[in-house]
Design an enzyme around this catalytic site. Structure first.
Site, PDB file in Angstrom:
ATOM      1  N   GLU A  95       0.844  -1.194   0.000  1.00  0.00           N
ATOM      2  CA  GLU A  95       0.000   0.000   0.000  1.00  0.00           C
ATOM      3  C   GLU A  95       0.879   1.245   0.000  1.00  0.00           C
ATOM      4  OE1 GLU A  95      -2.891   2.116   3.375  1.00  0.00           O
ATOM      5  OE2 GLU A  95      -1.864   0.217   3.790  1.00  0.00           O
ATOM      6  N   ASP A 124      14.027  -3.720  14.634  1.00  0.00           N
ATOM      7  CA  ASP A 124      14.971  -2.726  14.100  1.00  0.00           C
ATOM      8  C   ASP A 124      14.350  -1.345  14.259  1.00  0.00           C
ATOM      9  OD1 ASP A 124      17.225  -1.676  12.905  1.00  0.00           O
ATOM     10  OD2 ASP A 124      16.674  -2.240  10.863  1.00  0.00           O
TER      11      ASP A 124
END
Length: 301
Positions: A100, A208
């Protein structure tokens, strides 16, 4: 959620948007270090985001898609919808990930407080489906930056962090260390239980989580991107947010309100970040060696 794999972009566009769907406009998007990024406008008007890399890197995008899917499954925090991934053996010759397109918006006034609460909710979500009945790890290996990240499940978080996080990084960095460094590393690995604590419950981690992997969506809220997910100790995500500059105080205040940080977190923070600093040492070279040595000096005699 079943992730869709495609053998070409043409197959992906037809499957997702119908016959005749094709690229009408390509806009290169800069900012990432590892992959090429593009905004694609299709002939029937859809606007999507594509990452691309060499054709051999399809496993990289399969892992990223699985991570995004896991985060989305918690229903706690925004992350882009996954449209599919694959490798195009034709004119493109590249692996790709289709997502998206998240139009950037203006941050809400409570942007950081909301992210703190949402991340706490993500860390509280059930993780049983990701570790094959065990507690810590993930259903597949993935990547931390350019390097493979081992996620073989373990019953203990401390064992997982030693075997699947620190040991592979120390082995890869062996050529950077002198005998003193290696002695301290070996001692630390043997005494990790003296410093780390088992979490009260396993948590799905972004893996992360620094500022570059948080973006603002059109809804004004934070969306998480580029994960390196695994099931671990929630504190490891918070430690990563503090490694490169940190998030605003409002974020940490909101997260603490959720009661997710155990006592003595700050005594453990540098050990969580030792993993990331070793990874940077292995990816980028000696500029990170001094930071690694400082942590070894702190914990190992």
């Amino acid at each position: 959620m079943k992730l869709q794999h495609f053998s070409s972009l043409e197959e992906a566009f037809t499957s997702l948007f119908g016959n005749g769907a094709a690229i009408a406009k390509v806009e290169r998007i800069f900012g990432g270090d590892i992959n090429e990024s593009y905004g694609l406008t299709l002939t029937e008007g859809h606007h999507i985001f594509m990452k691309a890399n060499s054709g051999e890197d399809v496993s990289f995008f399969a892992a990223e898609a699985a991570g995004l899917c896991a985060i989305a499954g918690t229903k706690a925090v925004g992350t882009p919808q996954i449209l599919g991934y694959g490798a195009d053996a034709g004119r493109m010759g590249k692996a790709f990930l289709l997502l998206e397109f998240v139009s950037p918006g203006r941050r809400r006034r409570d942007y950081w407080e909301t992210l703190g609460h949402e991340l706490a909710d993500m860390h509280r979500a059930d993780t049983a489906e990701y570790t094959a009945g065990r507690r810590f790890g993930f259903s597949r290996d993935n990547y931390i930056g350019l390097r493979e990240q081992v996620n073989t499940p373990r019953e203990s978080f401390i064992t997982f962090f030693r075997d699947c996080r620190l040991v592979p990084q120390f082995r890869a960095a062996k050529g950077c260390f002198d005998k003193k460094d290696m002695r301290k590393a070996a001692w630390l690995l043997d005494h990790l239980e003296d410093f780390l604590a088992e979490p009260e419950h396993p948590s799905l981690l972004h893996g992360d989580l620094w500022a570059g992997n948080v973006m603002t969506g059109s809804d004004g809220r934070a969306w998480l991107i580029d994960p390196a997910v695994y099931v671990g100790h929630a504190e490891a995500d918070i430690a990563m947010t503090e490694l490169f500059g940190g998030f605003p105080a409002a974020f940490y205040g909101a997260y603490r309100e959720a009661g997710m940080l155990q006592p003595e977190y700050r005594e453990r923070r540098d050990l969580y970040n030792l993993y990331h600093l070793l990874n940077h040492l292995n990816m980028f070279g000696g500029s990170y060696l001094a930071s690694v040595r400082r942590i070894l000096e702190r914990y190992a005699p």
